[in-house]
Design an enzyme around this catalytic site. Structure first.
Site, PDB file in Angstrom:
ATOM      1  N   SER B  12       0.952  -1.292   0.050  1.00 46.01           N
ATOM      2  CA  SER B  12       0.009  -0.070   0.163  1.00 46.01           C
ATOM      3  C   SER B  12       1.005   1.166   0.022  1.00 46.01           C
ATOM      4  CB  SER B  12      -0.743  -0.153   1.254  1.00 46.01           C
ATOM      5  OG  SER B  12      -1.956   0.790   1.446  1.00 46.01           O
ATOM      6  N   HIS B  39      -3.163  -1.536  -2.956  1.00 48.88           N
ATOM      7  CA  HIS B  39      -4.021  -0.430  -2.824  1.00 48.88           C
ATOM      8  C   HIS B  39      -3.717   0.633  -3.818  1.00 48.88           C
ATOM      9  CE1 HIS B  39      -4.605  -1.861   1.527  1.00 48.88           C
ATOM     10  NE2 HIS B  39      -5.093  -2.895   0.643  1.00 48.88           N
ATOM     11  N   ASP B 132      -4.686  -4.224   6.405  1.00 48.48           N
ATOM     12  CA  ASP B 132      -4.970  -5.080   5.295  1.00 48.48           C
ATOM     13  C   ASP B 132      -3.599  -6.216   5.198  1.00 48.48           C
ATOM     14  OD1 ASP B 132      -6.584  -6.359   3.553  1.00 48.48           O
ATOM     15  OD2 ASP B 132      -6.044  -5.169   2.009  1.00 48.48           O
TER      16      ASP B 132
END
Lengths: 278, 187
Positions: B12, B39, B132
Protein backbone atom coordinates in the site's frame (compact mmCIF):
# COMPACT_ATOMS: atom_id res chain seq x y z
CA UNK A 1 -14.01 -21.76 6.22
CA UNK A 2 -17.38 -23.00 5.01
CA UNK A 3 -17.36 -26.52 3.57
CA UNK A 4 -18.56 -27.44 0.10
CA UNK A 5 -21.17 -29.75 1.65
CA UNK A 6 -22.61 -26.83 3.60
CA UNK A 7 -22.94 -24.78 0.42
CA UNK A 8 -24.69 -27.67 -1.31
CA UNK A 9 -27.06 -28.15 1.64
CA UNK A 10 -27.80 -24.45 1.62
CA UNK A 11 -28.51 -24.53 -2.13
CA UNK A 12 -30.79 -27.53 -1.73
CA UNK A 13 -32.74 -25.80 1.01
CA UNK A 14 -33.15 -22.69 -1.16
CA UNK A 15 -34.36 -24.81 -4.07
CA UNK A 16 -36.74 -26.72 -1.84
CA UNK A 17 -38.62 -23.72 -0.51
CA UNK A 18 -38.38 -21.16 -3.30
CA UNK A 19 -38.08 -20.70 -7.04
CA UNK A 20 -34.47 -19.55 -6.69
CA UNK A 21 -31.68 -21.84 -7.77
CA UNK A 22 -28.13 -20.95 -6.74
CA UNK A 23 -26.61 -24.29 -7.82
CA UNK A 24 -24.76 -22.70 -10.70
CA UNK A 25 -23.46 -19.71 -8.84
CA UNK A 26 -19.67 -19.92 -8.50
CA UNK A 27 -19.15 -22.07 -5.38
CA UNK A 28 -16.20 -20.06 -4.13
CA UNK A 29 -17.89 -16.71 -4.24
CA UNK A 30 -21.19 -18.13 -2.98
CA UNK A 31 -19.25 -19.64 -0.07
CA UNK A 32 -17.82 -16.22 0.74
CA UNK A 33 -21.27 -14.63 0.61
CA UNK A 34 -22.67 -17.27 2.95
CA UNK A 35 -19.73 -16.80 5.32
CA UNK A 36 -20.41 -13.08 5.36
CA UNK A 37 -24.09 -13.68 6.08
CA UNK A 38 -23.22 -16.06 8.92
CA UNK A 39 -20.96 -13.49 10.48
CA UNK A 40 -23.37 -10.53 9.92
CA UNK A 41 -26.32 -12.45 11.38
CA UNK A 42 -24.20 -14.30 13.94
CA UNK A 43 -25.64 -17.65 12.88
CA UNK A 44 -24.31 -21.12 12.20
CA UNK A 45 -24.86 -22.70 8.80
CA UNK A 46 -27.33 -25.16 10.32
CA UNK A 47 -29.44 -22.45 11.92
CA UNK A 48 -29.33 -20.45 8.66
CA UNK A 49 -30.60 -23.43 6.67
CA UNK A 50 -33.29 -24.13 9.26
CA UNK A 51 -34.49 -20.54 9.24
CA UNK A 52 -34.70 -20.15 5.46
CA UNK A 53 -36.85 -23.26 5.35
CA UNK A 54 -39.28 -21.83 7.89
CA UNK A 55 -39.37 -18.15 7.04
CA UNK A 56 -39.88 -17.07 3.43
CA UNK A 57 -39.33 -13.38 4.20
CA UNK A 58 -36.01 -14.24 5.74
CA UNK A 59 -35.11 -16.27 2.66
CA UNK A 60 -35.84 -13.27 0.41
CA UNK A 61 -33.57 -11.20 2.61
CA UNK A 62 -30.79 -13.76 2.38
CA UNK A 63 -31.04 -13.92 -1.41
CA UNK A 64 -30.69 -10.15 -1.48
CA UNK A 65 -27.64 -10.44 0.75
CA UNK A 66 -26.07 -12.95 -1.58
CA UNK A 67 -26.19 -10.70 -4.59
CA UNK A 68 -23.40 -8.16 -4.96
CA UNK A 69 -24.61 -4.65 -5.76
CA UNK A 70 -21.44 -2.64 -6.30
CA UNK A 71 -21.90 -0.04 -9.01
CA UNK A 72 -21.03 3.58 -9.77
CA UNK A 73 -22.12 6.35 -12.07
CA UNK A 74 -19.89 6.01 -15.12
CA UNK A 75 -17.86 3.18 -13.59
CA UNK A 76 -14.81 2.93 -15.88
CA UNK A 77 -15.25 6.22 -17.75
CA UNK A 78 -13.39 4.91 -20.80
CA UNK A 79 -16.14 2.39 -21.45
CA UNK A 80 -18.69 5.17 -21.41
CA UNK A 81 -16.66 7.22 -23.85
CA UNK A 82 -16.75 4.22 -26.16
CA UNK A 83 -20.47 3.78 -25.63
CA UNK A 84 -20.97 7.39 -26.61
CA UNK A 85 -18.62 7.65 -29.54
CA UNK A 86 -18.61 4.11 -30.95
CA UNK A 87 -21.67 2.12 -29.92
CA UNK A 88 -24.27 4.87 -30.19
CA UNK A 89 -22.70 6.28 -33.35
CA UNK A 90 -23.70 3.01 -34.99
CA UNK A 91 -27.21 2.98 -33.50
CA UNK A 92 -28.26 6.61 -33.47
CA UNK A 93 -30.00 6.55 -36.84
CA UNK A 94 -32.32 3.72 -35.90
CA UNK A 95 -35.95 4.58 -35.15
CA UNK A 96 -35.81 2.96 -31.74
CA UNK A 97 -32.93 1.83 -29.58
CA UNK A 98 -33.76 -1.02 -27.23
CA UNK A 99 -31.56 -1.26 -24.17
CA UNK A 100 -31.52 -3.84 -21.39
CA UNK A 101 -29.62 -3.35 -18.15
CA UNK A 102 -29.41 -6.95 -16.89
CA UNK A 103 -28.45 -6.71 -13.24
CA UNK A 104 -29.13 -2.99 -12.93
CA UNK A 105 -28.41 -2.91 -9.19
CA UNK A 106 -29.07 0.50 -7.64
CA UNK A 107 -29.39 2.17 -11.04
CA UNK A 108 -26.18 4.15 -11.51
CA UNK A 109 -25.49 2.45 -14.82
CA UNK A 110 -29.00 3.26 -16.10
CA UNK A 111 -28.52 6.95 -15.36
CA UNK A 112 -25.04 6.95 -16.90
CA UNK A 113 -26.55 5.63 -20.11
CA UNK A 114 -29.49 8.02 -19.99
CA UNK A 115 -27.17 10.99 -19.60
CA UNK A 116 -25.27 9.92 -22.70
CA UNK A 117 -28.51 9.41 -24.65
CA UNK A 118 -29.58 12.92 -23.65
CA UNK A 119 -26.22 14.37 -24.59
CA UNK A 120 -26.61 12.87 -28.05
CA UNK A 121 -30.22 14.02 -28.28
CA UNK A 122 -31.55 10.51 -28.85
CA UNK A 123 -33.10 9.73 -25.46
CA UNK A 124 -36.60 9.91 -26.96
CA UNK A 125 -35.78 6.94 -29.19
CA UNK A 126 -34.65 4.71 -26.37
CA UNK A 127 -36.69 1.92 -24.80
CA UNK A 128 -35.01 1.00 -21.57
CA UNK A 129 -35.57 -2.15 -19.56
CA UNK A 130 -33.78 -2.51 -16.24
CA UNK A 131 -33.87 -5.76 -14.30
CA UNK A 132 -32.39 -7.22 -11.17
CA UNK A 133 -33.06 -10.25 -8.98
CA UNK A 134 -33.08 -7.97 -5.93
CA UNK A 135 -36.22 -5.80 -5.58
CA UNK A 136 -34.62 -3.62 -2.88
CA UNK A 137 -32.00 -2.33 -5.29
CA UNK A 138 -34.67 -1.81 -7.94
CA UNK A 139 -36.49 0.52 -5.53
CA UNK A 140 -33.30 2.52 -5.02
CA UNK A 141 -32.75 2.58 -8.79
CA UNK A 142 -36.24 3.99 -9.32
CA UNK A 143 -35.55 6.82 -6.89
CA UNK A 144 -32.17 7.59 -8.41
CA UNK A 145 -31.05 9.02 -5.10
CA UNK A 146 -27.47 8.54 -3.94
CA UNK A 147 -25.35 9.73 -1.04
CA UNK A 148 -23.36 12.73 -2.19
CA UNK A 149 -20.17 12.97 -0.17
CA UNK A 150 -19.38 9.29 -0.23
CA UNK A 151 -19.70 9.26 -4.00
CA UNK A 152 -17.82 12.35 -5.04
CA UNK A 153 -16.02 10.20 -7.62
CA UNK A 154 -19.27 10.03 -9.60
CA UNK A 155 -18.69 13.62 -10.58
CA UNK A 156 -15.07 12.90 -11.47
CA UNK A 157 -16.25 9.98 -13.61
CA UNK A 158 -18.90 12.19 -15.22
CA UNK A 159 -16.26 14.73 -16.21
CA UNK A 160 -14.09 12.08 -17.80
CA UNK A 161 -16.92 10.27 -19.53
CA UNK A 162 -18.94 13.24 -20.73
CA UNK A 163 -16.76 16.33 -20.92
CA UNK A 164 -13.78 14.75 -22.64
CA UNK A 165 -13.86 13.64 -26.24
CA UNK A 166 -11.13 10.97 -26.43
CA UNK A 167 -10.99 11.34 -30.19
CA UNK A 168 -10.45 15.06 -30.06
CA UNK A 169 -9.00 16.51 -26.87
CA UNK A 170 -9.67 20.07 -28.00
CA UNK A 171 -13.36 19.33 -28.10
CA UNK A 172 -14.28 19.98 -24.45
CA UNK A 173 -17.96 19.42 -23.91
CA UNK A 174 -19.30 22.09 -21.62
CA UNK A 175 -22.01 20.43 -19.57
CA UNK A 176 -22.50 20.43 -15.84
CA UNK A 177 -23.33 17.43 -13.67
CA UNK A 178 -26.20 19.43 -12.17
CA UNK A 179 -27.96 19.40 -15.54
CA UNK A 180 -28.85 15.82 -14.73
CA UNK A 181 -28.53 15.49 -10.97
CA UNK A 182 -29.84 17.68 -8.18
CA UNK A 183 -27.25 18.07 -5.44
CA UNK A 184 -28.47 18.70 -1.90
CA UNK A 185 -25.46 19.27 0.32
CA UNK A 186 -27.52 19.59 3.49
CA UNK A 187 -29.23 16.26 3.05
CA UNK A 188 -26.01 14.93 1.53
CA UNK A 189 -27.84 13.57 -1.51
CA UNK A 190 -27.65 13.66 -5.27
CA UNK A 191 -30.83 12.80 -7.10
CA UNK A 192 -31.47 12.09 -10.76
CA UNK A 193 -33.75 14.78 -12.21
CA UNK A 194 -37.30 13.67 -13.07
CA UNK A 195 -36.82 13.95 -16.85
CA UNK A 196 -34.13 11.27 -16.57
CA UNK A 197 -36.29 8.94 -14.58
CA UNK A 198 -39.50 8.62 -16.59
CA UNK A 199 -38.05 6.47 -19.39
CA UNK A 200 -37.19 3.28 -17.62
CA UNK A 201 -39.23 0.09 -17.19
CA UNK A 202 -38.11 -1.83 -14.10
CA UNK A 203 -38.72 -5.54 -13.59
CA UNK A 204 -37.57 -8.23 -11.24
CA UNK A 205 -35.69 -10.80 -13.31
CA UNK A 206 -33.63 -13.86 -12.43
CA UNK A 207 -30.93 -14.67 -14.98
CA UNK A 208 -31.02 -18.28 -13.79
CA UNK A 209 -34.70 -18.77 -14.62
CA UNK A 210 -34.57 -16.84 -17.89
CA UNK A 211 -38.30 -16.22 -18.25
CA UNK A 212 -39.09 -14.94 -21.70
CA UNK A 213 -40.41 -11.45 -21.03
CA UNK A 214 -39.04 -9.84 -24.15
CA UNK A 215 -41.22 -8.50 -26.91
CA UNK A 216 -38.44 -7.08 -29.03
CA UNK A 217 -34.77 -7.66 -29.62
CA UNK A 218 -32.20 -5.48 -27.92
CA UNK A 219 -29.62 -3.27 -29.52
CA UNK A 220 -27.56 -3.07 -26.35
CA UNK A 221 -27.41 -5.34 -23.34
CA UNK A 222 -25.42 -4.24 -20.31
CA UNK A 223 -24.46 -7.02 -17.93
CA UNK A 224 -21.48 -5.75 -16.02
CA UNK A 225 -19.83 -7.68 -13.21
CA UNK A 226 -22.66 -10.17 -12.93
CA UNK A 227 -21.27 -13.20 -14.76
CA UNK A 228 -18.25 -13.28 -12.44
CA UNK A 229 -20.52 -14.72 -9.74
CA UNK A 230 -21.69 -17.62 -11.95
CA UNK A 231 -19.99 -20.88 -12.84
CA UNK A 232 -18.97 -21.69 -16.41
CA UNK A 233 -22.18 -23.60 -17.11
CA UNK A 234 -24.45 -20.75 -16.09
CA UNK A 235 -22.26 -18.17 -17.80
CA UNK A 236 -22.70 -20.17 -20.97
CA UNK A 237 -26.48 -20.28 -20.59
CA UNK A 238 -26.72 -16.57 -19.94
CA UNK A 239 -24.45 -15.61 -22.82
CA UNK A 240 -26.50 -17.84 -25.14
CA UNK A 241 -29.73 -16.29 -23.95
CA UNK A 242 -28.28 -12.82 -24.57
CA UNK A 243 -27.38 -13.97 -28.08
CA UNK A 244 -31.01 -14.99 -28.62
CA UNK A 245 -32.44 -11.65 -27.57
CA UNK A 246 -29.82 -9.38 -29.15
CA UNK A 247 -30.51 -8.05 -32.61
CA UNK A 248 -27.96 -8.72 -35.32
CA UNK A 249 -24.98 -6.43 -34.69
CA UNK A 250 -26.37 -5.66 -31.24
CA UNK A 251 -23.87 -4.90 -28.48
CA UNK A 252 -23.21 -6.91 -25.33
CA UNK A 253 -21.33 -4.87 -22.74
CA UNK A 254 -19.74 -6.84 -19.90
CA UNK A 255 -17.52 -5.68 -17.04
CA UNK A 256 -14.05 -4.67 -18.22
CA UNK A 257 -12.48 -7.74 -16.67
CA UNK A 258 -15.07 -10.21 -17.89
CA UNK A 259 -14.88 -12.21 -21.08
CA UNK A 260 -16.74 -14.92 -22.97
CA UNK A 261 -15.02 -18.30 -23.13
CA UNK A 262 -15.78 -21.38 -25.17
CA UNK A 263 -18.10 -22.00 -28.10
CA UNK A 264 -20.44 -19.14 -27.14
CA UNK A 265 -17.73 -16.71 -28.14
CA UNK A 266 -18.41 -17.67 -31.76
CA UNK A 267 -21.80 -16.00 -31.60
CA UNK A 268 -20.10 -12.68 -31.01
CA UNK A 269 -17.35 -10.61 -32.54
CA UNK A 270 -15.09 -9.07 -29.92
CA UNK A 271 -14.69 -5.43 -30.74
CA UNK A 272 -12.53 -3.52 -28.26
CA UNK A 273 -14.39 -3.60 -24.96
CA UNK A 274 -17.58 -4.93 -26.51
CA UNK A 275 -19.07 -8.08 -27.93
CA UNK A 276 -21.13 -7.66 -31.09
CA UNK A 277 -23.76 -10.24 -32.03
CA UNK A 278 -22.94 -11.89 -35.35
CA UNK B 1 13.10 -25.93 2.75
CA UNK B 2 10.44 -26.14 0.09
CA UNK B 3 10.61 -23.49 -2.56
CA UNK B 4 7.30 -21.98 -3.48
CA UNK B 5 6.05 -21.69 -7.03
CA UNK B 6 3.70 -18.84 -6.24
CA UNK B 7 4.36 -15.53 -4.56
CA UNK B 8 1.68 -13.14 -3.40
CA UNK B 9 2.71 -9.60 -2.58
CA UNK B 10 0.61 -7.02 -0.78
CA UNK B 11 1.51 -3.36 -0.63
CA UNK B 12 0.00 0.00 0.00
CA UNK B 13 1.33 3.47 0.77
CA UNK B 14 5.10 3.61 0.32
CA UNK B 15 5.47 0.31 -1.52
CA UNK B 16 5.65 1.52 -5.09
CA UNK B 17 9.44 1.95 -5.21
CA UNK B 18 10.28 -1.49 -3.87
CA UNK B 19 7.76 -3.04 -6.24
CA UNK B 20 9.42 -1.34 -9.19
CA UNK B 21 12.79 -2.66 -7.99
CA UNK B 22 11.48 -6.20 -7.56
CA UNK B 23 10.01 -6.13 -11.04
CA UNK B 24 13.21 -4.78 -12.55
CA UNK B 25 15.26 -7.68 -11.18
CA UNK B 26 13.05 -10.47 -12.48
CA UNK B 27 14.73 -12.20 -15.44
CA UNK B 28 12.92 -13.00 -18.67
CA UNK B 29 13.13 -16.72 -17.87
CA UNK B 30 11.55 -16.32 -14.42
CA UNK B 31 9.67 -19.54 -13.70
CA UNK B 32 7.31 -18.50 -10.90
CA UNK B 33 4.06 -16.69 -10.73
CA UNK B 34 3.63 -13.47 -8.80
CA UNK B 35 0.35 -11.90 -7.71
CA UNK B 36 0.42 -8.26 -6.78
CA UNK B 37 -2.40 -6.85 -4.72
CA UNK B 38 -1.83 -3.17 -4.19
CA UNK B 39 -4.00 -0.45 -2.81
CA UNK B 40 -4.19 2.01 -5.62
CA UNK B 41 -5.77 5.38 -5.90
CA UNK B 42 -9.28 4.84 -7.11
CA UNK B 43 -8.92 7.21 -10.00
CA UNK B 44 -5.60 5.95 -11.26
CA UNK B 45 -7.19 3.08 -13.06
CA UNK B 46 -5.31 3.05 -16.28
CA UNK B 47 -1.69 3.50 -17.09
CA UNK B 48 -0.48 1.65 -14.01
CA UNK B 49 0.22 -1.65 -15.76
CA UNK B 50 1.94 0.23 -18.54
CA UNK B 51 4.11 2.07 -16.00
CA UNK B 52 5.13 -1.18 -14.32
CA UNK B 53 5.61 -2.98 -17.63
CA UNK B 54 8.23 -0.49 -18.74
CA UNK B 55 10.55 -1.90 -16.09
CA UNK B 56 9.70 -5.57 -16.51
CA UNK B 57 11.22 -8.45 -18.46
CA UNK B 58 8.16 -10.63 -17.98
CA UNK B 59 4.51 -9.94 -18.77
CA UNK B 60 2.47 -7.98 -16.24
CA UNK B 61 -1.24 -8.41 -16.68
CA UNK B 62 -4.45 -7.31 -15.06
CA UNK B 63 -6.26 -10.62 -15.40
CA UNK B 64 -9.78 -11.27 -16.57
CA UNK B 65 -12.17 -13.24 -14.39
CA UNK B 66 -11.64 -17.05 -14.69
CA UNK B 67 -8.28 -16.59 -16.44
CA UNK B 68 -5.91 -19.57 -16.22
CA UNK B 69 -2.78 -18.90 -14.18
CA UNK B 70 0.49 -19.21 -16.12
CA UNK B 71 4.07 -19.22 -14.86
CA UNK B 72 6.52 -16.45 -15.58
CA UNK B 73 3.90 -13.78 -15.16
CA UNK B 74 2.91 -11.07 -12.76
CA UNK B 75 -0.80 -10.74 -12.16
CA UNK B 76 -1.85 -7.37 -10.87
CA UNK B 77 -5.19 -7.13 -9.09
CA UNK B 78 -7.30 -4.73 -11.19
CA UNK B 79 -8.34 -1.50 -9.49
CA UNK B 80 -11.72 -1.81 -7.80
CA UNK B 81 -11.86 -5.63 -7.97
CA UNK B 82 -10.94 -8.23 -5.39
CA UNK B 83 -8.62 -10.92 -6.79
CA UNK B 84 -8.85 -14.54 -5.66
CA UNK B 85 -6.69 -17.52 -6.53
CA UNK B 86 -8.82 -20.62 -7.02
CA UNK B 87 -7.76 -24.24 -6.33
CA UNK B 88 -8.28 -24.89 -10.05
CA UNK B 89 -5.30 -22.54 -10.71
CA UNK B 90 -7.53 -19.92 -12.15
CA UNK B 91 -8.16 -16.35 -11.06
CA UNK B 92 -11.51 -15.00 -10.06
CA UNK B 93 -12.45 -11.41 -9.57
CA UNK B 94 -15.28 -9.86 -7.63
CA UNK B 95 -16.80 -6.51 -6.86
CA UNK B 96 -17.90 -7.51 -3.38
CA UNK B 97 -17.84 -4.97 -0.54
CA UNK B 98 -14.62 -3.24 0.48
CA UNK B 99 -12.60 -5.23 3.01
CA UNK B 100 -10.37 -3.21 5.36
CA UNK B 101 -11.56 -0.16 3.38
CA UNK B 102 -9.93 -1.67 0.33
CA UNK B 103 -10.80 -3.21 -3.00
CA UNK B 104 -8.66 -5.04 -3.94
CA UNK B 105 -8.12 -6.34 -0.44
CA UNK B 106 -4.78 -8.00 0.33
CA UNK B 107 -6.43 -10.19 2.98
CA UNK B 108 -8.78 -11.71 0.41
CA UNK B 109 -6.04 -12.48 -2.11
CA UNK B 110 -3.77 -13.91 0.58
CA UNK B 111 -6.51 -16.03 2.18
CA UNK B 112 -7.48 -17.53 -1.17
CA UNK B 113 -3.78 -18.20 -1.90
CA UNK B 114 -3.37 -19.85 1.50
CA UNK B 115 -6.32 -22.19 0.96
CA UNK B 116 -5.73 -22.92 -2.71
CA UNK B 117 -1.94 -23.17 -2.81
CA UNK B 118 -1.11 -24.37 0.73
CA UNK B 119 2.67 -24.78 1.15
CA UNK B 120 3.33 -23.75 -2.42
CA UNK B 121 2.94 -20.04 -1.77
CA UNK B 122 5.02 -17.32 -0.17
CA UNK B 123 3.29 -14.17 1.03
CA UNK B 124 5.09 -10.85 1.34
CA UNK B 125 3.68 -7.78 3.09
CA UNK B 126 5.29 -4.45 2.21
CA UNK B 127 4.94 -0.88 3.41
CA UNK B 128 1.41 0.36 3.94
CA UNK B 129 -0.98 2.47 5.95
CA UNK B 130 -3.65 0.05 7.12
CA UNK B 131 -3.96 -3.44 8.56
CA UNK B 132 -5.03 -5.17 5.40
CA UNK B 133 -2.99 -8.32 4.73
CA UNK B 134 -2.27 -9.25 8.35
CA UNK B 135 -4.99 -11.91 8.55
CA UNK B 136 -4.13 -13.21 5.09
CA UNK B 137 -0.46 -13.59 5.95
CA UNK B 138 -1.41 -15.48 9.08
CA UNK B 139 -3.52 -17.84 6.98
CA UNK B 140 -0.62 -18.44 4.61
CA UNK B 141 1.59 -19.38 7.53
CA UNK B 142 -1.07 -21.61 9.09
CA UNK B 143 -1.56 -23.45 5.80
CA UNK B 144 2.13 -24.23 5.45
CA UNK B 145 3.16 -21.37 3.20
CA UNK B 146 6.09 -19.01 3.78
CA UNK B 147 5.33 -15.66 5.41
CA UNK B 148 7.56 -12.62 4.92
CA UNK B 149 7.21 -9.07 6.18
CA UNK B 150 9.31 -6.17 4.94
CA UNK B 151 11.35 -4.82 7.83
CA UNK B 152 9.15 -2.05 9.26
CA UNK B 153 12.25 0.03 9.94
CA UNK B 154 12.83 0.48 6.24
CA UNK B 155 9.17 0.97 5.33
CA UNK B 156 7.87 4.46 4.57
CA UNK B 157 4.63 3.65 6.36
CA UNK B 158 4.87 0.91 8.94
CA UNK B 159 1.27 0.23 9.99
CA UNK B 160 0.80 -2.62 7.57
CA UNK B 161 4.04 -4.54 8.16
CA UNK B 162 3.73 -4.05 11.92
CA UNK B 163 0.18 -5.40 11.96
CA UNK B 164 1.20 -8.32 9.74
CA UNK B 165 4.11 -9.20 12.02
CA UNK B 166 1.95 -9.12 15.09
CA UNK B 167 -0.85 -11.19 13.66
CA UNK B 168 1.17 -13.78 11.75
CA UNK B 169 4.00 -14.06 14.31
CA UNK B 170 6.38 -14.73 11.44
CA UNK B 171 10.09 -14.51 12.09
CA UNK B 172 10.92 -13.70 8.48
CA UNK B 173 11.53 -9.97 8.67
CA UNK B 174 13.35 -9.15 5.45
CA UNK B 175 15.05 -6.07 4.09
CA UNK B 176 14.30 -4.97 0.56
CA UNK B 177 17.51 -6.69 -0.58
CA UNK B 178 16.55 -9.95 1.12
CA UNK B 179 13.07 -9.84 -0.39
CA UNK B 180 14.48 -9.47 -3.87
CA UNK B 181 16.99 -12.26 -3.26
CA UNK B 182 14.25 -14.48 -1.90
CA UNK B 183 12.11 -13.97 -4.99
CA UNK B 184 15.00 -14.55 -7.35
CA UNK B 185 16.29 -17.65 -5.57
CA UNK B 186 12.89 -19.07 -5.09
CA UNK B 187 13.28 -21.00 -8.33
Amino acid sequence: MIKLDDIINFNNAVKEVSSYNLSDYSKKSLGRRIEKILSDYKMTIDSLIKKIKLDSNFLEKIIKNITVNTTELFRDPKIWQSVKYRVLRKLKNKDTINIWHAGCSTGQEIYSMLIILHELGIANKANILATDINTDVIEIAKKGEYIYKFNIEYIENFKQAIQVNPYNYEDKIDVSFTKYFEIDRVKNLMTAKPFLKNKVVFKKYDLVKQDNIFAEKFDIIFCRNVLIYFNAKLQKRVVNMFADVLSKKGFLILGIHESIFGAEALKYIKHGEFYIRR
Amino acid sequence: MKTQKYIVIGGSAGSFKIIIRIIKFLPANFKKTIFLTLHRLKHVRSGFVEALSLKANIPIVEPKDKEIILTGRIYLAPANYHLYIEPTKTISLSTEELVNHSRPSIDLTFQSAAHSLKDNVAGIILSGANRDGAEGLKQIKLNGGFAIVQNPEECQVLTMPTAALKKSQTKNIYSEKQIIEFILNCK
